[in-house]
Design a protein around this motif. Structure first.
Motif, PDB file in Angstrom:
ATOM      1  N   ARG A 229       1.038 -19.617 -40.712  1.00 37.57           N
ATOM      2  CA  ARG A 229       2.512 -19.179 -40.767  1.00 37.57           C
ATOM      3  C   ARG A 229       2.810 -18.753 -39.263  1.00 37.57           C
ATOM      4  N   TRP A 247      18.427 -22.271 -36.512  1.00 33.28           N
ATOM      5  CA  TRP A 247      17.286 -23.068 -36.996  1.00 33.28           C
ATOM      6  C   TRP A 247      16.137 -22.633 -36.337  1.00 33.28           C
ATOM      7  N   THR A 251       5.850 -23.114 -38.840  1.00 38.95           N
ATOM      8  CA  THR A 251       4.659 -23.645 -39.488  1.00 38.95           C
ATOM      9  C   THR A 251       3.507 -22.586 -39.301  1.00 38.95           C
ATOM     10  N   ASP A 253       2.344 -22.665 -43.500  1.00 39.62           N
ATOM     11  CA  ASP A 253       1.981 -21.803 -44.677  1.00 39.62           C
ATOM     12  C   ASP A 253       0.846 -22.723 -45.610  1.00 39.62           C
ATOM     13  N   HIS A 258       7.034 -26.753 -42.255  1.00 40.52           N
ATOM     14  CA  HIS A 258       8.380 -26.592 -42.761  1.00 40.52           C
ATOM     15  C   HIS A 258       9.297 -26.519 -41.560  1.00 40.52           C
ATOM     16  N   ARG A 260      13.044 -24.649 -41.111  1.00 45.19           N
ATOM     17  CA  ARG A 260      14.319 -23.778 -41.475  1.00 45.19           C
ATOM     18  C   ARG A 260      15.470 -24.335 -40.763  1.00 45.19           C
ATOM     19  N   ASN A 261      16.703 -24.546 -41.413  1.00 49.47           N
ATOM     20  CA  ASN A 261      17.917 -24.726 -40.592  1.00 49.47           C
ATOM     21  C   ASN A 261      18.801 -23.930 -41.478  1.00 49.47           C
ATOM     22  N   LYS A 262      18.988 -22.735 -41.246  1.00 52.43           N
ATOM     23  CA  LYS A 262      19.977 -21.853 -41.808  1.00 52.43           C
ATOM     24  C   LYS A 262      21.299 -22.349 -41.827  1.00 52.43           C
ATOM     25  N   GLU A 266      18.591 -25.777 -45.137  1.00 53.55           N
ATOM     26  CA  GLU A 266      17.921 -24.619 -45.108  1.00 53.55           C
ATOM     27  C   GLU A 266      16.225 -24.986 -45.073  1.00 53.55           C
ATOM     28  N   VAL A 267      15.340 -24.703 -46.097  1.00 57.27           N
ATOM     29  CA  VAL A 267      14.030 -24.838 -46.039  1.00 57.27           C
ATOM     30  C   VAL A 267      13.705 -26.350 -46.361  1.00 57.27           C
ATOM     31  N   GLU A 269      10.203 -28.933 -46.510  1.00 59.95           N
ATOM     32  CA  GLU A 269       8.616 -29.084 -46.278  1.00 59.95           C
ATOM     33  C   GLU A 269       8.700 -30.454 -45.657  1.00 59.95           C
TER      34      GLU A 269
END
Length: 373
Positions: A229, A247, A251, A253, A258, A260-262, A266-267, A269
């Motif tokens: 994480r 965005w 990494t 997890d 992953h 993330r592009n809000k 979004e998330v 994998e």
């Protein structure tokens, strides 16, 4: 009759009270005033209330300008806020015809990148802080003259806004294209031969490249043994709603990689078995037209996730390497980085693959092995 004086350190205003009872100052209230009253409640008629109103912010005194290719990067420190939060900074520029306003939007950020400038022309700037009471005094002017690099290193991606090699041979983390250095946020990175190490939560490096509607972020990274994480970069913070509409490739997890592009996809994998203790190439491209491409260079077959879920709101932030903006306690892992490249343009999957192959070759010349087909 006894008197009592107190001074508002933000505004410099001194208030003197008179009375035959001792006074108590309660502190700065949310509306920007002080409350002062007599201590005894046995004689209510003697209670005195006095306030000192908020004022415009103090003068900005720390403005500096760093030139680049067709741009100037401005930085300054926040002055005293006059008892009311600073909500914006007014920026003015003079390139020879007198000072005029720079259309920089509304932001309390203490920095701005002025782009689209003419190389060889001197630009003078001054900055003033703004709060609910008005605009403070402008700073003394500071100047910068954009200049094109005389030559680019053969390895540099010439169309990028920034391209960095990392390691002990680049102690200032300077950009091969503009010469500008990344700015450490939190703990400084640890440099080794051919790469540097970002130390975890709230630590990273801030670039001079502003987020834009079209953006591409590529990096060669390594996940050290035991790391989980870690934030790799981007412009997303850990707030809610619009404040998080950026965005951030992140990494790891467990072994999952992953993105993330809000406000967009979004998330996602990208990989559930990411390499451990090996350098590999990652790319993220977002376009104003609504496309995203997430890319990982992989032995055998590259991993690509592409689609029409584009990006969220463009953030008034500069692109960072590491956990500069996100700063969430769940993401404390460290990582190593050998190369970073940022474009204010979108790339196709084929272009990302070509960049990946060039990256593999140029890092091999620096003694860094990148996983490749």
């Amino acid at each position: 009759m006894p008197t009592f004086s107190f001074r508002n350190t933000s505004t410099g205003v001194v208030t003197t009270l008179e009375g035959d009872l001792p006074f108590n100052v309660s502190g700065l209230l949310p509306d920007g005033t002080y409350t002062v009253q007599a201590l005894s409640e046995e004689a209510p008629s003697m209670i005195t209330i006095a306030t000192v109103s908020a004022s415009v912010p103090a003068q900005v005194t720390t403005l500096s300008v760093t030139p680049g290719d067709g741009r100037n990067t401005l930085t300054w420190s926040a002055p005293g806020n006059g008892g009311s939060p600073i909500t914006d900074y007014a920026i003015e520029v003079d390139s020879g015809a007198g000072f005029g306003t720079v259309a920089d939007g509304t932001s309390a950020s203490t920095g701005f990148v002025h782009t689209g400038l003419t190389n060889g022309t001197a630009y003078a700037y001054r900055v003033a802080a703004v709060n609910a009471e008005g605009t403070g005094a402008f700073s003394a002017s500071a100047s910068g003259t954009p200049v094109a690099p005389t030559s680019l290193p053969a390895a540099a991606e010439a169309d990028a806004q920034g391209h960095w090699f990392f390691g002990t041979d680049n102690a200032t983390d300077s950009d091969m294209i503009t010469g500008q250095s990344l700015v450490a946020s939190g703990a400084a990175p640890v440099r080794s031969n051919g790469y540097l190490s970002i130390q975890g939560q709230a630590n990273g490096l801030l670039s001079h490249v502003a987020d834009s509607a079209d953006i591409t972020f590529c990096a060669v990274v390594r996940r050290p043994l035991g790391t989980t994480r870690a934030i790799l970069g981007g412009v997303m913070d850990s707030g809610a709603g619009a404040a998080q509409a950026g965005w951030s490739p992140f990494t790891w997890d467990t072994n999952d990689l992953h993105v993330r592009n809000k406000g967009g996809s979004e998330v996602v994998e990208l990989d559930n078995d990411s390499p451990l203790d090996s350098f590999y190439f990652l790319g993220l491209s977002l376009s104003a037209a609504g496309q995203h491409i997430y890319f990982r260079g992989t032995p055998g077959t590259n991993i690509v996730n592409a689609g029409n879920t584009g990006r969220g709101t463009v953030r008034n932030l500069n692109v960072a390497l590491g956990d500069v903006h996100f700063n969430a306690a769940a993401f404390v892992g460290s990582f190593d980085c050998a190369e970073l490249i940022v474009w204010q343009s979108a790339k196709t999957a084929a272009e990302l693959e070509a960049i990946f192959l060039r990256s593999r070759d140029r890092l091999a010349a620096r003694g860094v092995t990148v996983l490749a087909p």
